[in-house]
Scaffold this active site. Structure first.
Site, PDB file in Angstrom:
ATOM      1  N   LYS A  85       0.805  -1.224   0.000  1.00  0.00           N
ATOM      2  CA  LYS A  85       0.000   0.000   0.000  1.00  0.00           C
ATOM      3  C   LYS A  85       0.839   1.276   0.000  1.00  0.00           C
ATOM      4  O   LYS A  85       0.409   2.302  -0.509  1.00  0.00           O
ATOM      5  CB  LYS A  85      -0.953   0.005   1.192  1.00  0.00           C
ATOM      6  N   GLU A 107      -9.552   6.391   3.699  1.00  0.00           N
ATOM      7  CA  GLU A 107     -10.377   5.370   4.337  1.00  0.00           C
ATOM      8  C   GLU A 107      -9.485   4.150   4.534  1.00  0.00           C
ATOM      9  O   GLU A 107      -8.495   3.981   3.831  1.00  0.00           O
ATOM     10  CB  GLU A 107     -11.568   5.014   3.455  1.00  0.00           C
ATOM     11  N   SER A 373       1.504  -9.869  -0.901  1.00  0.00           N
ATOM     12  CA  SER A 373       1.104  -8.466  -0.734  1.00  0.00           C
ATOM     13  C   SER A 373       1.430  -7.872   0.624  1.00  0.00           C
ATOM     14  O   SER A 373       1.652  -6.664   0.731  1.00  0.00           O
ATOM     15  CB  SER A 373      -0.392  -8.309  -1.030  1.00  0.00           C
TER      16      SER A 373
HETATM   17  C1  LIG Z   1      -5.236  -4.033   1.616  1.00  0.00           C
HETATM   18  C2  LIG Z   1      -4.591  -5.310   1.367  1.00  0.00           C
HETATM   19  C3  LIG Z   1      -5.028  -6.184   0.341  1.00  0.00           C
HETATM   20  C4  LIG Z   1      -6.253  -5.913  -0.486  1.00  0.00           C
HETATM   21  O1  LIG Z   1      -6.235  -4.727  -1.220  1.00  0.00           O
HETATM   22  P1  LIG Z   1      -5.961  -4.712  -2.779  1.00  0.00           P
HETATM   23  O2  LIG Z   1      -6.252  -3.316  -3.178  1.00  0.00           O
HETATM   24  O3  LIG Z   1      -6.883  -5.702  -3.405  1.00  0.00           O
HETATM   25  O4  LIG Z   1      -4.550  -5.072  -2.986  1.00  0.00           O
HETATM   26  C5  LIG Z   1      -4.316  -7.336   0.124  1.00  0.00           C
HETATM   27  N1  LIG Z   1      -3.245  -7.667   0.870  1.00  0.00           N
HETATM   28  C6  LIG Z   1      -2.805  -6.867   1.856  1.00  0.00           C
HETATM   29  C7  LIG Z   1      -1.605  -7.284   2.645  1.00  0.00           C
HETATM   30  C8  LIG Z   1      -3.446  -5.669   2.137  1.00  0.00           C
HETATM   31  O5  LIG Z   1      -2.995  -4.893   3.121  1.00  0.00           O
END
Ligand SMILES: *Cc1c(COP(=O)(O)O)cnc(C)c1O
Length: 392
Positions: A85, A107, A373
């Site tokens: 992010k 948000e 992610s």
């Molecule tokens: C916020 C988040 C997601 C989901 O958000 P996307 O916009 O779909 O990427 C996935 N994995 C992690 C670790 C997150 O913090």
């Protein structure tokens, strides 16, 4: 893939009249600012020395043996603040500075976007207000503490399901009241045009790095498969971005099925959703027969959203991507498996992606790149409770 703000039939900017000037200011300027040498220099420098990029593309030997294919992990969990992010918030805070904005709103669901925004605001010395569902404030307490430590104001959204979509509504309300001073940092590839495109471009650094790294490790710059979990779809969009037109690479998107597709407690938008408008964008979303948005559910706060970004709705209907849905228990097991196979504790959002091995067989030569992610620190209590690990 995007044309006049639309991905096929999805996208656009369905916004109240009063929001129009703010969104239009962004739309009219974002491409030029992003392309400017000034912006690019600052952005690339911060990605390198502050975020910690490039993140490794790690060949997961143990998991590859287990899975019977070549598995690579794109380590976004190693970014500063623990997830992808921050790529977006650093980009948008620079954009806000170029637009002369002094106040930032955001948000957040899992709290990861709130932390990433609060971090970027602290770095740039801007005021930061984060809207968060009251239910998420309780289940993501460590991230709330981090935001406060970073100097952000966290405002609880008490309406509806008290989760991400309600926080988004509050943030939109704030922006309507402060259009001139304020930039709204949306945390995923959702919202009115130009946000889905803006966020996808900022996250596309992920696929640009994968290309270079694969060339070095595999002698070719494309994989056979890309796999990512999808909440709104930003980490997925970042991983897919430079491969969208390259048909040699198959794209797999993994949604949260919650307690199961038929349980009514789910967030599997493409499987259950219909075309509608949510948060300013025409896309697929879960709704009842009256068109009311239904409450989503997933064990992971970051996937607990009733819609999906318009790019992903288009990837789904055009069949460019294969969508799979993974329930809570499969995701939790996959998180435990990855932790004990590779020594990497993933965020529960990410764990959903690793459960696809239960459903999909790969060939031994297949190169499969997973977007890791985020890291699982914020979810440790949930994992520990779920597996009763403190009773062993
Ligand atoms: C916020 C988040 C997601 C989901 O958000 P996307 O916009 O779909 O990427 C996935 N994995 C992690 C670790 C997150 O913090």
């Amino acid at each position: 893939m995007i044309k006049n703000g639309y991905y096929g039939e999805f996208g656009g900017a369905y916004i109240p009249e009063m929001l129009y000037p703010a969104v239009e200011e962004l739309r009219a300027n974002y491409e030029e600012i992003l392309a400017s040498p000034n912006f690019q220099k600052e952005f690339q420098e911060l990605l390198e020395v502050y975020v910690g990029r490039p993140t490794p593309l790690y060949f997961a030997k143990n998991l590859s043996q287990k899975a019977g294919c070549k598995v690579y992990l794109k380590r976004e969990d190693l970014c500063h603040t623990g997830a992808h992010k921050i790529n977006n918030t650093i980009g948008q805070i620079l954009l806000a500075k170029h637009l002369g904005k002094k106040r930032i709103i955001a948000e957040t669901g899992a709290g990861q976007h709130g932390v990433a925004t609060a971090t970027a605001c602290a770095l740039m010395g801007l005021e930061c207000i984060v809207y968060m569902g009251a239910k998420d404030i309780l289940r993501q307490a460590p991230n709330v503490s981090r935001m406060k430590m970073l100097g952000a104001k966290v405002v609880a959204a008490e309406s509806g399901s008290k989760t991400l979509k309600d926080a988004t509504n509050e943030a939109i309300r704030d922006w309507i009241n402060h259009p001139e001073s304020t930039h709204y940092i949306i945390g995923s590839v959702v919202g009115p045009h130009p946000y889905p495109d803006l966020v996808a471009r900022l996250q596309s650094v992920i696929s640009k790095e994968v290309k270079k790294q694969l060339l070095k490790y595999e002698g070719r710059d494309y994989p056979d498969y890309l796999v990512a979990c999808v909440g709104g779809g930003s980490n997925a969009a970042g991983l897919y971005y430079d491969y969208l037109e390259d048909e040699r690479t198959q794209i797999i998107a993994v949604e949260a099925a919650g307690k199961g597709l038929l349980s009514k407690e789910t967030a599997a938008t493409t499987q259950l959703g219909k075309v509608g408008i949510i948060h300013g964008s025409k896309t697929l979303l879960m709704q009842n027969t009256d068109g009311q948005i239904t409450e989503p559910y997933s064990i992971s706060a970051g996937l607990d959203y009733p819609g999906i970004g318009p790019m992903h709705a288009h990837l789904f209907t055009s069949k460019r991507a294969t969508f799979m849905s993974i329930d809570d228990s499969e995701a939790m097991q996959a998180g435990l498996m990855l932790s004990q196979t590779e020594g990497i504790i993933p965020a529960i959002e990410t764990s959903h992606a690793f459960a696809i091995f239960n459903h999909k067989k790969f060939e031994p030569d297949d190169v499969v790149v997973f977007n890791l992610s985020g890291r699982g620190d914020k979810d440790l209590a949930t994992y520990i409770d779920y597996f009763k690990l403190d009773q062993q």
